[in-house]
Design an enzyme around this catalytic site. Structure first.
Site, PDB file in Angstrom:
ATOM      1  N   LEU A 164       0.838  -1.199   0.000  1.00  0.00           N
ATOM      2  CA  LEU A 164       0.000   0.000   0.000  1.00  0.00           C
ATOM      3  C   LEU A 164       0.872   1.247   0.000  1.00  0.00           C
ATOM      4  CD1 LEU A 164      -1.285  -2.184   2.233  1.00  0.00           C
ATOM      5  CD2 LEU A 164      -2.800  -0.321   2.717  1.00  0.00           C
ATOM      6  N   THR A 165       1.838   1.242   0.929  1.00  0.00           N
ATOM      7  CA  THR A 165       2.530   2.458   1.320  1.00  0.00           C
ATOM      8  C   THR A 165       3.484   2.954   0.246  1.00  0.00           C
ATOM      9  OG1 THR A 165       2.355   1.626   3.559  1.00  0.00           O
ATOM     10  CG2 THR A 165       3.939   3.402   3.206  1.00  0.00           C
ATOM     11  N   LYS A 228     -10.676   5.339  -2.727  1.00  0.00           N
ATOM     12  CA  LYS A 228     -11.707   4.670  -3.546  1.00  0.00           C
ATOM     13  C   LYS A 228     -11.284   4.512  -5.003  1.00  0.00           C
ATOM     14  CE  LYS A 228     -14.874   3.694  -0.526  1.00  0.00           C
ATOM     15  NZ  LYS A 228     -16.152   4.236  -0.187  1.00  0.00           N
ATOM     16  N   ARG A 309      -4.095  -6.349  11.464  1.00  0.00           N
ATOM     17  CA  ARG A 309      -4.202  -5.549  12.700  1.00  0.00           C
ATOM     18  C   ARG A 309      -4.380  -6.464  13.911  1.00  0.00           C
ATOM     19  NH1 ARG A 309      -7.405  -0.069  10.412  1.00  0.00           N
ATOM     20  NH2 ARG A 309      -5.560   0.643   9.275  1.00  0.00           N
ATOM     21  N   LYS A 346      21.269  -3.027  59.139  1.00  0.00           N
ATOM     22  CA  LYS A 346      22.224  -3.304  58.050  1.00  0.00           C
ATOM     23  C   LYS A 346      22.691  -4.766  58.035  1.00  0.00           C
ATOM     24  CE  LYS A 346      21.762   0.886  56.869  1.00  0.00           C
ATOM     25  NZ  LYS A 346      20.687   1.126  55.932  1.00  0.00           N
ATOM     26  N   GLY A 432      16.698  -4.309  36.517  1.00  0.00           N
ATOM     27  CA  GLY A 432      17.694  -3.282  36.821  1.00  0.00           C
ATOM     28  C   GLY A 432      18.634  -3.107  35.639  1.00  0.00           C
ATOM     29  N   GLU A 456       0.641  -1.063  10.122  1.00  0.00           N
ATOM     30  CA  GLU A 456      -0.796  -1.424  10.054  1.00  0.00           C
ATOM     31  C   GLU A 456      -1.689  -0.331  10.641  1.00  0.00           C
ATOM     32  OE1 GLU A 456      -1.942  -3.443   8.237  1.00  0.00           O
ATOM     33  OE2 GLU A 456      -0.373  -4.914   7.889  1.00  0.00           O
TER      34      GLU A 456
HETATM   35  C1  ST9 Z   1       1.798  -2.547   6.791  1.00  0.00           C
HETATM   36  C2  ST9 Z   1       2.452  -3.893   6.837  1.00  0.00           C
HETATM   37  O1  ST9 Z   1       1.906  -1.722   7.664  1.00  0.00           O
HETATM   38  C3  ST9 Z   1       2.863  -4.315   8.231  1.00  0.00           C
HETATM   39  C4  ST9 Z   1       3.239  -5.748   8.440  1.00  0.00           C
HETATM   40  C5  ST9 Z   1       2.557  -6.702   7.623  1.00  0.00           C
HETATM   41  C6  ST9 Z   1       2.781  -8.116   7.901  1.00  0.00           C
HETATM   42  C7  ST9 Z   1       2.029  -8.917   6.940  1.00  0.00           C
HETATM   43  C8  ST9 Z   1       1.972 -10.325   7.237  1.00  0.00           C
HETATM   44  C9  ST9 Z   1       0.917 -10.793   8.133  1.00  0.00           C
HETATM   45  C10 ST9 Z   1      -0.419 -10.417   7.783  1.00  0.00           C
HETATM   46  C11 ST9 Z   1      -1.382 -11.504   7.666  1.00  0.00           C
HETATM   47  C12 ST9 Z   1      -2.505 -11.142   6.831  1.00  0.00           C
HETATM   48  C13 ST9 Z   1      -3.306 -12.214   6.276  1.00  0.00           C
HETATM   49  C14 ST9 Z   1      -4.465 -11.815   5.560  1.00  0.00           C
HETATM   50  C15 ST9 Z   1      -5.637 -12.501   5.434  1.00  0.00           C
HETATM   51  C16 ST9 Z   1      -6.601 -13.011   6.291  1.00  0.00           C
HETATM   52  C17 ST9 Z   1      -7.899 -13.444   5.936  1.00  0.00           C
HETATM   53  C18 ST9 Z   1      -8.895 -13.979   6.866  1.00  0.00           C
HETATM   54  N1  ST9 Z   1     -12.148  -1.576   8.271  1.00  0.00           N
HETATM   55  O2  ST9 Z   1     -12.623   6.119   5.912  1.00  0.00           O
HETATM   56  P1  ST9 Z   1     -12.276   6.100   4.467  1.00  0.00           P
HETATM   57  C19 ST9 Z   1     -12.080   0.919   3.777  1.00  0.00           C
HETATM   58  S1  ST9 Z   1       0.862  -2.249   5.455  1.00  0.00           S
HETATM   59  C20 ST9 Z   1     -12.552  -1.988   7.065  1.00  0.00           C
HETATM   60  O3  ST9 Z   1     -12.943   7.082   3.590  1.00  0.00           O
HETATM   61  P2  ST9 Z   1      -9.767   7.246   3.659  1.00  0.00           P
HETATM   62  C21 ST9 Z   1     -13.525   0.851   3.400  1.00  0.00           C
HETATM   63  O4  ST9 Z   1     -13.646   0.088   2.219  1.00  0.00           O
HETATM   64  C22 ST9 Z   1       0.306  -0.580   5.587  1.00  0.00           C
HETATM   65  N2  ST9 Z   1     -12.505  -1.189   5.962  1.00  0.00           N
HETATM   66  O5  ST9 Z   1     -10.704   6.166   4.368  1.00  0.00           O
HETATM   67  C23 ST9 Z   1     -13.842   2.319   3.161  1.00  0.00           C
HETATM   68  O6  ST9 Z   1     -14.965   2.502   2.343  1.00  0.00           O
HETATM   69  P3  ST9 Z   1     -16.419   2.635   3.024  1.00  0.00           P
HETATM   70  C24 ST9 Z   1      -0.813  -0.427   6.481  1.00  0.00           C
HETATM   71  C25 ST9 Z   1     -12.048   0.049   6.112  1.00  0.00           C
HETATM   72  O7  ST9 Z   1      -9.895   8.547   4.368  1.00  0.00           O
HETATM   73  C26 ST9 Z   1     -12.612   2.795   2.474  1.00  0.00           C
HETATM   74  O8  ST9 Z   1     -11.553   2.073   3.121  1.00  0.00           O
HETATM   75  N3  ST9 Z   1      -1.426   0.843   6.273  1.00  0.00           N
HETATM   76  C27 ST9 Z   1     -11.640   0.543   7.345  1.00  0.00           C
HETATM   77  O9  ST9 Z   1      -9.935   7.204   2.216  1.00  0.00           O
HETATM   78  C28 ST9 Z   1     -12.366   4.275   2.599  1.00  0.00           C
HETATM   79  O10 ST9 Z   1     -12.546   4.623   3.946  1.00  0.00           O
HETATM   80  C29 ST9 Z   1      -2.523   1.191   6.917  1.00  0.00           C
HETATM   81  O11 ST9 Z   1      -3.041   0.473   7.744  1.00  0.00           O
HETATM   82  C30 ST9 Z   1     -11.685  -0.338   8.450  1.00  0.00           C
HETATM   83  N4  ST9 Z   1     -11.266   0.010   9.656  1.00  0.00           N
HETATM   84  O12 ST9 Z   1      -8.362   6.589   4.015  1.00  0.00           O
HETATM   85  C31 ST9 Z   1      -3.102   2.540   6.557  1.00  0.00           C
HETATM   86  N5  ST9 Z   1     -11.214   1.818   7.178  1.00  0.00           N
HETATM   87  O13 ST9 Z   1     -16.312   3.773   3.993  1.00  0.00           O
HETATM   88  C32 ST9 Z   1      -3.489   3.352   7.732  1.00  0.00           C
HETATM   89  C33 ST9 Z   1     -11.369   2.105   5.877  1.00  0.00           C
HETATM   90  O14 ST9 Z   1     -17.321   2.916   1.872  1.00  0.00           O
HETATM   91  N6  ST9 Z   1      -4.433   4.370   7.351  1.00  0.00           N
HETATM   92  N7  ST9 Z   1     -11.870   1.033   5.219  1.00  0.00           N
HETATM   93  O15 ST9 Z   1     -16.705   1.358   3.700  1.00  0.00           O
HETATM   94  C34 ST9 Z   1      -5.786   4.184   7.438  1.00  0.00           C
HETATM   95  O16 ST9 Z   1      -6.237   3.129   7.843  1.00  0.00           O
HETATM   96  C35 ST9 Z   1      -6.656   5.351   7.038  1.00  0.00           C
HETATM   97  O17 ST9 Z   1      -7.682   5.467   7.980  1.00  0.00           O
HETATM   98  C36 ST9 Z   1      -7.273   5.189   5.623  1.00  0.00           C
HETATM   99  C37 ST9 Z   1      -7.966   6.504   5.343  1.00  0.00           C
HETATM  100  C38 ST9 Z   1      -6.172   4.961   4.634  1.00  0.00           C
HETATM  101  C39 ST9 Z   1      -8.254   4.031   5.573  1.00  0.00           C
END
Ligand code: ST9
Length: 623
Positions: A164-165, A228, A309, A346, A432, A456
């Site tokens: 993503l980043t 989006k 997360r 002491k 310590g 994350e």
């Molecule tokens: C990173 C990697 O940091 C770190 C280590 C990785 C290790 C990987 C290995 C292990 C992982 C294992 C994974 C396995 C996977 C699979 C498993 C399966 C079972 N919840 O509020 P809006 C969506 S990587 C859900 O307007 P902005 C939603 O679609 C880097 N969805 O946001 C929403 O649309 P709507 C990590 C959410 O203002 C749309 O986004 N980087 C959620 O445009 C737009 O939402 C980050 O985490 C949510 N909580 O953007 C970025 N939130 O509303 C951090 C949003 O229609 N920044 N959506 O539903 C953010 O999270 C920001 O808030 C932002 C804001 C980018 C979302």
């Protein structure tokens, strides 16, 4: 001797005595995992984590991978590879893999109970080994071609990454500039530079599949500004035939162009990846496939992010737990000073430091937070179990989805902040000056756990997500449900007398917490210009969202500990002597946490209510 100290007993207590997962193990969604299987998996993974996975923990830190820019490689140490292979060969990862691609799905509670041991002993093993879980996201969002790709990821043990980043798009993913253009054969060329990409280079498998967010060009209705407009592309390091999975022999233009030098978690390669730059590598295009042939990248990526997360929170909490248990062992052995009652004499005998009040305070602080947050992880996972059970029955449990969503930022944000701070201020401190030495594991724990508050989504992002999305957007439905459960608990007339005072503390804290939520909602409403409000009042909300996350984290954790205290008191009243010390410890942790932590919540509310705009009005030069 292993650095890693575990608390299998507490994981089992959570699962089988508090959450009672045995009631649905062996049924519907989880028919292959009955109680005996779950217990033996937990036991075996705990052993493996201590004996095999932890073995390369220190080596991975002292001899981390070195990036060679000529060959674009950064091999992991042989010791780490051995631990990694042991984990992958044991195939416990199939419990977190979709059935359709060769998994044996287990409830989330069992997965994260087991996951704690891997994440606490050597987290990068879990991170590099997450390919089969990523494959699940590819499968569930994908078309027929993607289903095959998902299967190749599992069968060929490819490593996968979430991309993503970018250098100028960290928290603000929507600022990303990487773009994608459609080729005549239906594939896409991705171009751009991505940063902080975990696991993008290694020598652990023949290929890496990157899941990349990029903005499609020239497509009606897609590719607009913000998150989006992003689509999700599957871009391999080495090109392959999606039908068979065979590598075609073509290098794809996805090159790791740097590996970061980090404070901790060094064996986990954090990479810059350059896609489709004619001046990099052989100048090949970075070809890939659009996941599911739909432009819905951010939502698809959040399937990964939500799981990641949970992983990060669990990793942090697992580290605090082993930090505490290392500190406890040290404190039981370390003789220093006389008992405080004999301080003036002491010649008084010297005692182990567990006799000193401040050490006891510190140890109980560590124990109560570690156990409260383990309970938080497994409680959150129990809502994920409900989601899975409903799905297996062809239904949807919307409440469970919402409560899980609400709890995730607490697991990640609160869990990581409390863990890394307590590891430094309490676990390391218990040793310590020795705590500062590399002879003991805690200094590495502190360094390795710091990242958990950052990646994350930083803690600030978790706080905003918690308030704006999980409370306001949800119209507080999930929060209302959770608050209702806590209120029912505090009002329960059958509760043990030993915890009466703590229930009262919790009832008061719940009131304060609810008032804090109301305060933030009032601040938000007062920022609504369309109803005559001042838009700058939104700053007041922004000054308090992290506070809210931390306060509600404390309340939920205290409640979970007190629930455990009730179960422990009932057990103590049953078979005398059985596990007595364990249950006494549970009651003590619940009492301590409620008495030490909850009274501070009133002050947090008062601070929030007194928020004004002075900080925002201050000229930048005055900082
Ligand atoms: C990173 C990697 O940091 C770190 C280590 C990785 C290790 C990987 C290995 C292990 C992982 C294992 C994974 C396995 C996977 C699979 C498993 C399966 C079972 N919840 O509020 P809006 C969506 S990587 C859900 O307007 P902005 C939603 O679609 C880097 N969805 O946001 C929403 O649309 P709507 C990590 C959410 O203002 C749309 O986004 N980087 C959620 O445009 C737009 O939402 C980050 O985490 C949510 N909580 O953007 C970025 N939130 O509303 C951090 C949003 O229609 N920044 N959506 O539903 C953010 O999270 C920001 O808030 C932002 C804001 C980018 C979302």
């Amino acid at each position: 001797m292993s650095h890693y100290k575990t608390n299998l007993r507490d994981v089992e207590f959570n699962l089988f005595e508090v959450l009672k997962v045995q009631d649905y193990l062996g049924t519907s969604a989880f028919e292959e995992i009955d109680e005996d299987t779950a217990r033996s998996v937990l036991g075996e993974v705990e052993r493996m984590a201590r004996e095999e996975l932890a073995a390369s923990y220190v080596d991975g830190d002292r001899n981390p991978p070195v990036f060679d820019p000529k060959t674009n490689t950064a091999p992991v140490p042989a010791s780490f590879k051995k631990s990694y292979d042991a984990w992958m060969d044991a195939e416990f990862w199939r419990l977190g893999t979709l059935k359709e691609i060769g998994g044996t799905p287990a409830p989330s509670t069992v997965q994260w109970g087991m996951g704690e041991f891997v994440l606490g002993s050597n987290a990068p093993i879990w991170m590099y080994g997450a390919g089969p879980m990523f494959a699940g996201v590819v499968y569930s969002n994908g078309n027929e071609r993607d289903h095959k790709i998902a299967q190749h990821v599992v069968d060929r043990r490819w490593i996968t990454t979430m991309v993503l980043t970018e250098p100028d798009a960290g928290s603000d993913v929507g600022a990303g500039r990487a773009k994608a253009t459609l080729n005549e054969d239906g594939t896409w060329n991705v171009q751009g530079v991505k940063r902080f990409i975990t696991s993008a280079v290694h020598d652990l498998s023949e290929n890496t599949l990157h899941m990349v967010l990029a903005r499609p060009e020239g497509v009606d209705g897609a590719g607009g500004p913000g998150t989006k407009g992003l689509s999700l592309f599957l871009v391999p390091e080495f090109y392959f035939d999606p039908e068979t999975g065979e590598l075609t022999g073509e290098r794809n233009g996805a090159y790791v162009t740097n590996v970061e030098h980090k404070m901790g978690l060094k064996v986990s390669n954090t990479c810059e990846v350059t896609f489709g730059d004619p001046g990099v590598g052989g100048g090949e295009p970075a070809r890939g496939w659009l996941l599911g042939e739909v432009h819905n990248g951010i939502a698809q990526m959040f399937d990964v992010i939500e799981n990641a997360r949970m992983m990060v929170g669990t990793k942090a909490i697992a580290t605090l737990s082993t930090g505490y248990l290392n500190a406890l062992d040290y404190a039981k052995e370390r003789i220093q000073g006389a008992d405080l009652t004999q301080a003036a004499d002491k010649t008084a005998p010297r005692v182990t430091i567990t006799h000193h009040p401040d050490v006891r305070r510190s140890l109980m602080t560590q124990k109560s937070y570690a156990e409260a947050m383990r309970a938080l992880v497994l409680f959150t996972a129990s809502w994920q179990d409900k989601v899975m059970l409903a799905k297996a029955g062809g239904e949807r449990d919307e409440l469970a989805e919402k409560v899980n969503d609400l709890l995730l930022p607490i697991v990640k944000g609160y869990g990581s902040e409390k863990s890394w701070v307590l590891l430094g201020t309490e676990s390391l401190q218990t040793l310590g000056g020795s705590g500062f030495l590399q002879e003991y594991p805690i200094e590495q724990y502190v360094r390795d756990a710091k990242i958990d508050t950052l990646y994350e989504g930083t803690t600030a992002i978790q706080g905003q997500d918690f308030f704006f999305r999980k409370i306001v957007k949800d119209q507080a439905q999930a929060l209302g449900h959770l608050a209702g459960e806590i209120a029912t608990f505090v009002q329960d007339k059958d509760g043990h007398a030993e915890l009466k005072g703590e229930r009262e503390l919790l009832a008061k804290a719940l009131e304060e917490g609810q008032a804090l939520v109301s305060e933030l909602i009032n601040q938000l409403m007062s920022a609504d210009a369309s109803s005559g409000g001042d838009v700058r009042n939104i700053y007041k909300v922004g000054l308090n969202t992290t506070r809210l996350l931390m306060v509600l984290g404390d309340i939920v954790c205290s409640w979970l500990l007190l629930r455990q205290g009730e179960v422990a008191l009932a057990a103590l009243a049953g078979e005398p002597g059985k596990d007595q010390a364990f249950y006494q410890g549970k009651v003590a942790a619940a009492q301590f946490f409620a008495r030490e932590v909850l009274p501070k919540i009133a002050a947090e509310r008062a601070i929030a209510e007194a928020t004004d705009l002075s900080l925002m009005d201050l000229p930048e030069d005055a900082f």
